[in-house]
Enzyme design. Sequence first.
Site, PDB file in Angstrom:
ATOM      1  N   TYR A  51       0.987  -1.315  -0.072  1.00 43.34           N
ATOM      2  CA  TYR A  51      -0.030   0.087   0.139  1.00 43.34           C
ATOM      3  C   TYR A  51       0.805   1.273  -0.028  1.00 43.34           C
ATOM      4  O   TYR A  51       1.696   1.262   0.757  1.00 43.34           O
ATOM      5  CB  TYR A  51      -1.003   0.118   1.191  1.00 43.34           C
ATOM      6  CG  TYR A  51      -2.282  -0.137   1.163  1.00 43.34           C
ATOM      7  CD1 TYR A  51      -2.915   0.943   0.209  1.00 43.34           C
ATOM      8  CD2 TYR A  51      -3.157  -1.271   1.337  1.00 43.34           C
ATOM      9  CE1 TYR A  51      -4.395   0.720  -0.336  1.00 43.34           C
ATOM     10  CE2 TYR A  51      -4.379  -1.484   0.933  1.00 43.34           C
ATOM     11  CZ  TYR A  51      -4.847  -0.507   0.328  1.00 43.34           C
ATOM     12  OH  TYR A  51      -6.230  -0.520  -0.204  1.00 43.34           O
ATOM     13  N   GLU A  53      -0.500   4.827  -0.488  1.00 38.68           N
ATOM     14  CA  GLU A  53      -1.474   6.012  -0.505  1.00 38.68           C
ATOM     15  C   GLU A  53      -0.763   7.232  -0.373  1.00 38.68           C
ATOM     16  O   GLU A  53       0.146   7.360   0.523  1.00 38.68           O
ATOM     17  CB  GLU A  53      -2.583   5.821   0.323  1.00 38.68           C
ATOM     18  CG  GLU A  53      -3.775   5.020   0.131  1.00 38.68           C
ATOM     19  CD  GLU A  53      -4.994   4.814   1.019  1.00 38.68           C
ATOM     20  OE1 GLU A  53      -4.766   5.400   1.858  1.00 38.68           O
ATOM     21  OE2 GLU A  53      -6.007   4.317   0.708  1.00 38.68           O
ATOM     22  N   ASP A 197      -6.318  13.607 -24.981  1.00 37.77           N
ATOM     23  CA  ASP A 197      -6.502  12.196 -24.501  1.00 37.77           C
ATOM     24  C   ASP A 197      -5.537  11.436 -25.561  1.00 37.77           C
ATOM     25  O   ASP A 197      -6.423  11.423 -26.698  1.00 37.77           O
ATOM     26  CB  ASP A 197      -7.829  11.935 -24.346  1.00 37.77           C
ATOM     27  CG  ASP A 197      -7.838  10.419 -24.001  1.00 37.77           C
ATOM     28  OD1 ASP A 197      -6.826   9.640 -24.112  1.00 37.77           O
ATOM     29  OD2 ASP A 197      -8.967   9.917 -23.553  1.00 37.77           O
ATOM     30  N   THR A 223      -3.731   6.275 -21.832  1.00 42.96           N
ATOM     31  CA  THR A 223      -3.458   4.948 -21.361  1.00 42.96           C
ATOM     32  C   THR A 223      -2.060   4.481 -21.459  1.00 42.96           C
ATOM     33  O   THR A 223      -1.137   5.018 -22.227  1.00 42.96           O
ATOM     34  CB  THR A 223      -4.312   3.738 -22.111  1.00 42.96           C
ATOM     35  OG1 THR A 223      -4.051   4.192 -23.591  1.00 42.96           O
ATOM     36  CG2 THR A 223      -5.815   4.018 -22.005  1.00 42.96           C
ATOM     37  N   LYS A 226      -1.844   0.747 -24.976  1.00 37.74           N
ATOM     38  CA  LYS A 226      -2.254   0.637 -26.235  1.00 37.74           C
ATOM     39  C   LYS A 226      -0.745   0.642 -27.116  1.00 37.74           C
ATOM     40  O   LYS A 226       0.253  -0.076 -26.914  1.00 37.74           O
ATOM     41  CB  LYS A 226      -3.194   1.722 -26.532  1.00 37.74           C
ATOM     42  CG  LYS A 226      -4.678   1.416 -25.872  1.00 37.74           C
ATOM     43  CD  LYS A 226      -5.548   2.521 -26.037  1.00 37.74           C
ATOM     44  CE  LYS A 226      -6.796   2.128 -25.313  1.00 37.74           C
ATOM     45  NZ  LYS A 226      -7.700   3.051 -25.253  1.00 37.74           N
ATOM     46  N   ARG A 232      -1.493  -2.640 -18.374  1.00 39.90           N
ATOM     47  CA  ARG A 232      -2.799  -1.977 -18.462  1.00 39.90           C
ATOM     48  C   ARG A 232      -2.930  -0.708 -17.442  1.00 39.90           C
ATOM     49  O   ARG A 232      -2.860  -1.111 -16.136  1.00 39.90           O
ATOM     50  CB  ARG A 232      -3.749  -2.913 -18.389  1.00 39.90           C
ATOM     51  CG  ARG A 232      -5.250  -2.449 -18.344  1.00 39.90           C
ATOM     52  CD  ARG A 232      -6.222  -3.893 -18.561  1.00 39.90           C
ATOM     53  NE  ARG A 232      -5.642  -4.605 -20.115  1.00 39.90           N
ATOM     54  CZ  ARG A 232      -6.080  -4.017 -21.178  1.00 39.90           C
ATOM     55  NH1 ARG A 232      -7.016  -3.079 -21.243  1.00 39.90           N
ATOM     56  NH2 ARG A 232      -5.570  -4.582 -22.351  1.00 39.90           N
TER      57      ARG A 232
HETATM   58  C1  LIG Z   1      -8.922   3.472 -24.364  1.00 39.89           C
HETATM   59  C2  LIG Z   1      -9.221   4.801 -24.089  1.00 39.89           C
HETATM   60  C3  LIG Z   1      -9.442   5.346 -23.020  1.00 39.89           C
HETATM   61  C4  LIG Z   1      -9.779   4.451 -21.713  1.00 39.89           C
HETATM   62  O1  LIG Z   1      -8.914   3.695 -21.302  1.00 39.89           O
HETATM   63  P1  LIG Z   1      -9.348   2.546 -20.369  1.00 39.89           P
HETATM   64  O2  LIG Z   1      -7.919   2.064 -19.654  1.00 39.89           O
HETATM   65  O3  LIG Z   1     -10.185   1.325 -21.279  1.00 39.89           O
HETATM   66  O4  LIG Z   1     -10.175   3.043 -19.220  1.00 39.89           O
HETATM   67  C5  LIG Z   1      -9.924   6.873 -22.800  1.00 39.89           C
HETATM   68  N1  LIG Z   1      -9.635   7.453 -23.843  1.00 39.89           N
HETATM   69  C6  LIG Z   1      -9.432   7.156 -25.128  1.00 39.89           C
HETATM   70  C7  LIG Z   1      -9.279   8.167 -26.276  1.00 39.89           C
HETATM   71  C8  LIG Z   1      -9.175   5.929 -25.256  1.00 39.89           C
HETATM   72  O5  LIG Z   1      -8.649   5.217 -26.601  1.00 39.89           O
END
Ligand SMILES: *Cc1c(COP(=O)(O)O)cnc(C)c1O
Length: 416
Positions: A51, A53, A197, A223, A226, A232
Amino acid sequence: MSVLSQRDPEIAAIIADERVRQVETLEMIASENYASAAVLEATGSVFTNKYAEGYPGKRYYAGNQHSDRLENAAIDRAKALFGMAHANVQPSSGAEANMAAYFATIQPGDTVMGLNLDQGGHLTHGSPVNFSGRLYNFVPYTVDRESEALDLAAIRRQALECKPKLIVAGYTAYPRKIDFAGFKEVAKEAGALLMVDMSHIAGLIAAGEHMSPRDYADIITTTTHKTLRGPRGGMILTTEEWAEAVDKAVFPGTQGGPHLHTIAGKAVAFGEAATPEFKAYARKIVENAAALADALQSGGLRLVSGGTDNHLILADCNSVGISGLKAQNALQGAGIITNKNTIPYDTRSPFVGSGLRLGTPALTSRGMGADEMKRVAAWILRVLKDPDGDGVRETVRKEVAEFARPFPVPGITDAD
Ligand SMILES: *Cc1c(COP(=O)(O)O)cnc(C)c1O
């Protein structure tokens, strides 16, 4: 025999089956990838027990001397990789990163502009069933009906009219480059903050294969699993101005204890993404997507916006007379894993969709190149043109499994 297979044969067998699936099929979901063996090892480490936090040097529990070293290493590597003043590596997912980013910058009820969800925006960019759509007043912008690409002049007009507090750029199913500099101009003129994002394209940005939002965004979310090829998870990068608000919004604002084991994996992935090998990898992702797009188009499949600039392709399955759902299911039967998607101005429901989203990050991680993309395109076309042919699906599935096996999946050495 592994410890797991001795202690829990049921779960061990499920994991073993998943390894075989990952080796024998062609993974073409644009948001998926294979983390390296080093990332998997770090993510599976003893840090899962701890932990922590709080933040380095300011923890709520004892025993965090190594947690602090770990999180600081991840933060330093993230800042260096993306050239931002501040990084928060604690978000457990992209969705949680976005939640914290909104909490840090805007108030419930504020107006936000994000891309229409049917046209490539994400659930967290204002879907009515998501917290974002419930808490904030999202005003969707769209792509141009003709070009199927973003039209900054139209977005500017809309922004000057609805006066958003925040504009979100960065998508889940948009195959073209995003002009972050242009978005910054629009945001500035409209008096809005710019949030990028970069979840899908973070790896391309790290490698210089896509314009960086560094000099334009007030806040960047992503994220890590990807194109970036990490574990993840999520991350937020900001200018110095938003550092404190973002840290508070992540903890204690929206999360409890950080997943240190995932942060270990993130640190390793950031290290990998800073290498020349990763640069070459990211270039190959883009080259492979272009090769795949050419071959699919020559075979009669229409692609949204006429092609791709990045790692993904959005095919219009109406051009071969079927729905996206039918295409996805037929391809799955043939060992080619994709996802159905809506296309801009789709007339089908989101559960069926007219589109098929295809990405090259995972296949490129297996070492495939342009020649392999041509073969993959031929299989896809064969299945889509005869989606009900059991024989075709079965033949392609066998050919695909045989073709795929020699291309090693990073992190998997024993899928037999
Ligand atoms: C994949 C994605 C997310 C969310 O990611 P998670 O890890 O699945 O919550 C948010 N914004 C965009 C543009 C994404 O492609």
